[in-house]
Design a protein around this motif. Structure first.
Motif, PDB file in Angstrom:
ATOM      1  N   GLY A  84      18.581  11.454  -3.906  1.00 19.39           N
ATOM      2  CA  GLY A  84      19.966  11.069  -3.690  1.00 19.39           C
ATOM      3  C   GLY A  84      20.194  10.144  -2.513  1.00 19.39           C
ATOM      4  O   GLY A  84      21.326   9.794  -2.195  1.00 19.39           O
ATOM      5  N   ARG A  85      19.138   9.724  -1.855  1.00 22.36           N
ATOM      6  CA  ARG A  85      19.261   8.805  -0.733  1.00 22.36           C
ATOM      7  C   ARG A  85      18.815   7.426  -1.193  1.00 22.36           C
ATOM      8  O   ARG A  85      17.870   7.292  -1.956  1.00 22.36           O
ATOM      9  N   LEU A  86      19.493   6.403  -0.713  1.00 24.06           N
ATOM     10  CA  LEU A  86      19.182   5.046  -1.152  1.00 24.06           C
ATOM     11  C   LEU A  86      17.873   4.518  -0.601  1.00 24.06           C
ATOM     12  O   LEU A  86      17.153   3.803  -1.282  1.00 24.06           O
ATOM     13  N   ALA A  87      17.567   4.837   0.647  1.00 28.55           N
ATOM     14  CA  ALA A  87      16.364   4.286   1.274  1.00 28.55           C
ATOM     15  C   ALA A  87      15.645   5.370   2.047  1.00 28.55           C
ATOM     16  O   ALA A  87      16.166   5.913   3.016  1.00 28.55           O
ATOM     17  N   GLY A 145       0.809  -1.211   0.000  1.00 30.34           N
ATOM     18  CA  GLY A 145       0.000   0.000   0.000  1.00 30.34           C
ATOM     19  C   GLY A 145       0.840   1.257   0.000  1.00 30.34           C
ATOM     20  O   GLY A 145       1.820   1.376  -0.735  1.00 30.34           O
ATOM     21  N   LYS A 146       0.503   2.187   0.859  1.00 33.10           N
ATOM     22  CA  LYS A 146       1.191   3.474   0.928  1.00 33.10           C
ATOM     23  C   LYS A 146       2.517   3.395   1.669  1.00 33.10           C
ATOM     24  O   LYS A 146       3.308   4.318   1.611  1.00 33.10           O
ATOM     25  N   ILE A 147       2.743   2.315   2.376  1.00 35.45           N
ATOM     26  CA  ILE A 147       3.980   2.173   3.136  1.00 35.45           C
ATOM     27  C   ILE A 147       5.001   1.450   2.274  1.00 35.45           C
ATOM     28  O   ILE A 147       4.792   0.323   1.854  1.00 35.45           O
ATOM     29  N   ARG A 148       6.087   2.125   1.987  1.00 33.94           N
ATOM     30  CA  ARG A 148       7.141   1.521   1.170  1.00 33.94           C
ATOM     31  C   ARG A 148       8.456   2.240   1.429  1.00 33.94           C
ATOM     32  O   ARG A 148       8.480   3.300   2.033  1.00 33.94           O
ATOM     33  N   THR A 149       9.526   1.675   0.948  1.00 36.94           N
ATOM     34  CA  THR A 149      10.852   2.280   1.041  1.00 36.94           C
ATOM     35  C   THR A 149      11.412   2.352  -0.364  1.00 36.94           C
ATOM     36  O   THR A 149      11.349   1.373  -1.103  1.00 36.94           O
ATOM     37  N   LEU A 186      14.495  18.886   0.499  1.00 39.05           N
ATOM     38  CA  LEU A 186      14.164  18.081   1.670  1.00 39.05           C
ATOM     39  C   LEU A 186      14.273  18.949   2.915  1.00 39.05           C
ATOM     40  O   LEU A 186      15.327  19.506   3.201  1.00 39.05           O
ATOM     41  N   ARG A 187      13.161  19.097   3.635  1.00 40.15           N
ATOM     42  CA  ARG A 187      13.115  19.947   4.828  1.00 40.15           C
ATOM     43  C   ARG A 187      12.691  19.105   6.023  1.00 40.15           C
ATOM     44  O   ARG A 187      11.754  18.320   5.931  1.00 40.15           O
ATOM     45  N   PRO A 188      13.360  19.290   7.161  1.00 36.19           N
ATOM     46  CA  PRO A 188      12.940  18.535   8.354  1.00 36.19           C
ATOM     47  C   PRO A 188      11.536  18.955   8.791  1.00 36.19           C
ATOM     48  O   PRO A 188      11.149  20.106   8.634  1.00 36.19           O
ATOM     49  N   ILE A 189      10.793  17.991   9.306  1.00 30.21           N
ATOM     50  CA  ILE A 189       9.481  18.329   9.856  1.00 30.21           C
ATOM     51  C   ILE A 189       9.725  19.166  11.105  1.00 30.21           C
ATOM     52  O   ILE A 189      10.519  18.788  11.965  1.00 30.21           O
ATOM     53  N   PRO A 190       9.056  20.310  11.217  1.00 31.21           N
ATOM     54  CA  PRO A 190       9.299  21.181  12.373  1.00 31.21           C
ATOM     55  C   PRO A 190       8.940  20.514  13.693  1.00 31.21           C
ATOM     56  O   PRO A 190       8.079  19.636  13.751  1.00 31.21           O
ATOM     57  N   ASP A 191       9.592  20.948  14.752  1.00 34.02           N
ATOM     58  CA  ASP A 191       9.314  20.409  16.086  1.00 34.02           C
ATOM     59  C   ASP A 191       7.863  20.618  16.488  1.00 34.02           C
ATOM     60  O   ASP A 191       7.305  19.817  17.204  1.00 34.02           O
ATOM     61  N   GLY A 192       7.244  21.678  16.020  1.00 35.31           N
ATOM     62  CA  GLY A 192       5.885  21.999  16.442  1.00 35.31           C
ATOM     63  C   GLY A 192       4.812  21.312  15.641  1.00 35.31           C
ATOM     64  O   GLY A 192       3.764  21.888  15.360  1.00 35.31           O
ATOM     65  N   VAL A 193       5.026  20.060  15.251  1.00 35.54           N
ATOM     66  CA  VAL A 193       4.020  19.305  14.498  1.00 35.54           C
ATOM     67  C   VAL A 193       3.821  17.960  15.188  1.00 35.54           C
ATOM     68  O   VAL A 193       4.783  17.254  15.477  1.00 35.54           O
ATOM     69  N   LEU A 194       2.577  17.626  15.460  1.00 34.04           N
ATOM     70  CA  LEU A 194       2.249  16.349  16.087  1.00 34.04           C
ATOM     71  C   LEU A 194       1.253  15.630  15.193  1.00 34.04           C
ATOM     72  O   LEU A 194       0.145  16.131  14.974  1.00 34.04           O
ATOM     73  N   LEU A 195       1.652  14.499  14.640  1.00 34.93           N
ATOM     74  CA  LEU A 195       0.813  13.719  13.737  1.00 34.93           C
ATOM     75  C   LEU A 195       0.295  14.564  12.570  1.00 34.93           C
ATOM     76  O   LEU A 195      -0.840  14.438  12.140  1.00 34.93           O
ATOM     77  N   GLY A 196       1.146  15.457  12.065  1.00 31.70           N
ATOM     78  CA  GLY A 196       0.791  16.284  10.919  1.00 31.70           C
ATOM     79  C   GLY A 196       0.025  17.545  11.248  1.00 31.70           C
ATOM     80  O   GLY A 196      -0.312  18.317  10.364  1.00 31.70           O
ATOM     81  N   VAL A 197      -0.254  17.770  12.526  1.00 32.76           N
ATOM     82  CA  VAL A 197      -1.015  18.950  12.938  1.00 32.76           C
ATOM     83  C   VAL A 197      -0.078  19.914  13.655  1.00 32.76           C
ATOM     84  O   VAL A 197       0.593  19.527  14.613  1.00 32.76           O
ATOM     85  N   PRO A 198      -0.014  21.183  13.183  1.00 29.85           N
ATOM     86  CA  PRO A 198       0.864  22.145  13.864  1.00 29.85           C
ATOM     87  C   PRO A 198       0.426  22.394  15.301  1.00 29.85           C
ATOM     88  O   PRO A 198      -0.750  22.649  15.563  1.00 29.85           O
ATOM     89  N   THR A 199       1.367  22.286  16.217  1.00 31.20           N
ATOM     90  CA  THR A 199       1.098  22.639  17.612  1.00 31.20           C
ATOM     91  C   THR A 199       1.807  23.929  17.987  1.00 31.20           C
ATOM     92  O   THR A 199       1.538  24.507  19.014  1.00 31.20           O
TER      93      THR A 199
END
Length: 130
Positions: free
Chosen positions: A51-54, A42-46, A97-110
């Protein structure tokens, strides 16, 4: 008398359902999993990306802190493929490629400030998030 079960969808839920059903039934039940895509998972894959292998893709990656996930991996013979957490972080591809900000929990900004500093949202997007 034998019976048949068809599971539509070979994503993680369909595969887990097939495994659970197989573990609870006898050999006289034929289980068929139908999947429209060319691979299961499904949606889960590697896959390789940017430029990254996995790179783990999808709504969730395999969480080794979940005892049920570890138990499932053991029961389907994948225990030897479990890798301990590496300290890698999640990221979002948005122009780069940007890191997910610290202020996000399960995709919702906190924390709107953390999201604003990330550059992931335009000023209009930030206003809408606020």
């Amino acid at each position: 008398m034998s019976s048949s079960v068809v599971i539509v969808g070979g994503g993680i839920t369909g595969l887990a359902a097939a495994h659970h059903l197989a573990s609870m039934t006898h050999d006289d039940v034929a289980i068929t999993v139908l999947e429209a895509a060319d691979q299961l998972g499904g949606k889960i894959r590697t896959s390789a990306f940017a430029g990254r292998l996995a790179v783990d893709e999808g709504p969730d990656a395999f969480l080794v802190r979940m005892p049920s996930a570890i138990g499932l991996a053991h029961s389907v013979g994948l225990a030897d493929r479990i890798v301990a957490p590496t300290g890698a972080s999640a990221a979002i591809w948005f122009e780069k490629l940007r890191p997910i900000p610290d202020g996000v929990l399960l995709g919702v900004p906190t924390s709107l400030m953390a999201v604003a500093r990330s550059g992931l949202l335009s000023p209009l997007g930030m206003a809408r998030a606020g």
